[in-house]
Design an enzyme around this catalytic site. Sequence first.
Site, PDB file in Angstrom:
ATOM      1  N   GLU A   1      -4.355   7.520   0.915  1.00  0.00           N
ATOM      2  CA  GLU A   1      -4.950   6.954   2.114  1.00  0.00           C
ATOM      3  C   GLU A   1      -3.928   6.708   3.208  1.00  0.00           C
ATOM      4  O   GLU A   1      -4.199   6.892   4.395  1.00  0.00           O
ATOM      5  CB  GLU A   1      -5.645   5.625   1.779  1.00  0.00           C
ATOM      6  CG  GLU A   1      -6.176   4.902   3.013  1.00  0.00           C
ATOM      7  CD  GLU A   1      -6.784   3.548   2.693  1.00  0.00           C
ATOM      8  OE1 GLU A   1      -7.346   2.949   3.632  1.00  0.00           O
ATOM      9  OE2 GLU A   1      -6.690   3.098   1.547  1.00  0.00           O
TER      10      GLU A   1
ATOM     11  N   ASP B   1     -11.558   6.618  -2.141  1.00  0.00           N
ATOM     12  CA  ASP B   1     -12.344   5.484  -2.631  1.00  0.00           C
ATOM     13  C   ASP B   1     -13.170   5.832  -3.857  1.00  0.00           C
ATOM     14  O   ASP B   1     -13.472   4.954  -4.683  1.00  0.00           O
ATOM     15  CB  ASP B   1     -13.322   4.990  -1.546  1.00  0.00           C
ATOM     16  CG  ASP B   1     -12.635   4.360  -0.359  1.00  0.00           C
ATOM     17  OD1 ASP B   1     -11.793   3.475  -0.565  1.00  0.00           O
ATOM     18  OD2 ASP B   1     -12.947   4.754   0.782  1.00  0.00           O
TER      19      ASP B   1
ATOM     20  N   ILE C   1      -4.170   0.346  -2.566  1.00  0.00           N
ATOM     21  CA  ILE C   1      -4.783  -0.983  -2.615  1.00  0.00           C
ATOM     22  C   ILE C   1      -6.104  -0.900  -1.863  1.00  0.00           C
ATOM     23  O   ILE C   1      -6.134  -0.872  -0.636  1.00  0.00           O
ATOM     24  CB  ILE C   1      -3.893  -2.076  -1.985  1.00  0.00           C
ATOM     25  CG1 ILE C   1      -2.613  -2.246  -2.789  1.00  0.00           C
ATOM     26  CG2 ILE C   1      -4.647  -3.403  -1.916  1.00  0.00           C
ATOM     27  CD1 ILE C   1      -1.692  -3.348  -2.261  1.00  0.00           C
ATOM     28  N   ASP C   2      -7.192  -0.828  -2.612  1.00  0.00           N
ATOM     29  CA  ASP C   2      -8.513  -0.858  -2.000  1.00  0.00           C
ATOM     30  C   ASP C   2      -8.900  -2.318  -1.799  1.00  0.00           C
ATOM     31  O   ASP C   2      -8.633  -3.158  -2.652  1.00  0.00           O
ATOM     32  CB  ASP C   2      -9.528  -0.159  -2.903  1.00  0.00           C
ATOM     33  CG  ASP C   2     -10.884  -0.015  -2.230  1.00  0.00           C
ATOM     34  OD1 ASP C   2     -10.934   0.578  -1.141  1.00  0.00           O
ATOM     35  OD2 ASP C   2     -11.878  -0.491  -2.800  1.00  0.00           O
TER      36      ASP C   2
ATOM     37  N   ASP D   1       0.831  -1.210   0.000  1.00  0.00           N
ATOM     38  CA  ASP D   1       0.000   0.000   0.000  1.00  0.00           C
ATOM     39  C   ASP D   1       0.862   1.257   0.000  1.00  0.00           C
ATOM     40  O   ASP D   1       0.697   2.153  -0.839  1.00  0.00           O
ATOM     41  CB  ASP D   1      -0.872   0.046   1.267  1.00  0.00           C
ATOM     42  CG  ASP D   1      -2.137  -0.766   1.172  1.00  0.00           C
ATOM     43  OD1 ASP D   1      -3.085  -0.297   0.543  1.00  0.00           O
ATOM     44  OD2 ASP D   1      -2.173  -1.858   1.747  1.00  0.00           O
TER      45      ASP D   1
ATOM     46  N   ASP E   1      -5.950   5.661  -3.762  1.00  0.00           N
ATOM     47  CA  ASP E   1      -6.113   4.506  -2.877  1.00  0.00           C
ATOM     48  C   ASP E   1      -5.230   3.414  -3.465  1.00  0.00           C
ATOM     49  O   ASP E   1      -5.577   2.787  -4.469  1.00  0.00           O
ATOM     50  CB  ASP E   1      -7.567   4.040  -2.808  1.00  0.00           C
ATOM     51  CG  ASP E   1      -7.783   3.048  -1.674  1.00  0.00           C
ATOM     52  OD1 ASP E   1      -6.789   2.434  -1.217  1.00  0.00           O
ATOM     53  OD2 ASP E   1      -8.931   2.862  -1.239  1.00  0.00           O
TER      54      ASP E   1
ATOM     55  N   THR F   1      -7.906  -4.051   1.171  1.00  0.00           N
ATOM     56  CA  THR F   1      -6.649  -4.588   1.686  1.00  0.00           C
ATOM     57  C   THR F   1      -6.843  -5.941   2.374  1.00  0.00           C
ATOM     58  O   THR F   1      -5.996  -6.831   2.253  1.00  0.00           O
ATOM     59  CB  THR F   1      -5.999  -3.601   2.678  1.00  0.00           C
ATOM     60  OG1 THR F   1      -5.910  -2.318   2.053  1.00  0.00           O
ATOM     61  CG2 THR F   1      -4.616  -4.070   3.079  1.00  0.00           C
TER      62      THR F   1
END
Length: 377
Positions: free
Chosen positions: A85, A307, A165-166, A60, A163, A168
């Site tokens: 994020e 997001d 890695i949405d 991330d 973002d 996670t």
Amino acid sequence: MCDVGDSVNLLRVLINCAEKAANIARLCRSNEDLLNLLVQEKTGAEANARFEHDFKTLADVLIQETIKHDVATWFPAMREAILGEESPNFTNKLDENVTIAVGATEKDTTACLESVLTGHEQAAAALAAEVHRVVNTETELELGDLPELPEQLDYNNLGVWIDPIDATAEYISGDTIFTNFPGITSTGLDCVTVLIGVYERDTGVPVIGIVAQPFGKKLEEHVYKTSLYWGVCLSTLQAHNCNFEARDKHRKLCIFSSSEQSDILQNLIELGYEIAFSAGAGHKALKVLTHEVDVYVLSKASTFKWDTCAPQAILRALGGNIYDYKASVKQQQAIPLNYTATAEDAEEGDWKRNTGGLIAVRNVDALEALLNKLGDQ
């Protein structure tokens, strides 16, 4: 760094960043021991109160910092308005706080990563090589015809939400659960997305979006290829690569988080919608723009600007949008999500959150009936 063609085009730079991000995500995920080593639990202000456990991974943070580095290198005017994020701070096993940063050279980045991955020099070197590798998206991805952006585009007025890695938790576990609807998974690597959204700083309107699935196409066991979707919605240019036909014109499908309120589900069922549950805000919004579902509804304040900025920009290019659930239902009119921060937002410290929930649609004609029904609650 990246292959952007003869002229520097922000859309091409973002697409290259997304593919580089996908490569990093796959590299970290390909070795379970490495993945376990990289995971660190979020605490305090970083944590999402909706989840009992919230994690960040080095993937991330490294992806976020790589995107910030590459975009700022090509477009210095945007440098101070590239937000993400994740905090770039990690604690290594020696209990030392390390700030992840992309160095000027691969050697510099390797040294930084070695300070986190103590005793794992080969892993640090492999990740640094991916950060600095030149990627060629033209031969790897199905992008369609990429437009040239208007020459008068004001980069000083553009901001970016990332973002890295949405979903996670799905990225960490990798466990897949299928729904009753073909192509829609409830959990799993398919739910993982990289989200890069560009918005106008003066209006707060999202104008360029990239949604990438690092694990979108499974080629063989543990080998994946990126599925990448982009959209541009400027006053003088609308373009995208999302030419999908609706799943079934005679069936309406709405996608939700599994924690959604039962009365809202019932309202949609009464409107003739079938119901699917899935993980990842980016993934659920993606299913709207690929025409696999008609609507994504979320009544809670559990998503953030990172997001929604990217998928909203693409949906705008398709003639759709993402709306503020509470404001739109209360006023019985379409109120799009916006990315400017008011003084009141900043004082409350919640300006990054979509506090009113959301309604995402590709066909805005569906919105009136939705608002009428949801307003009867």
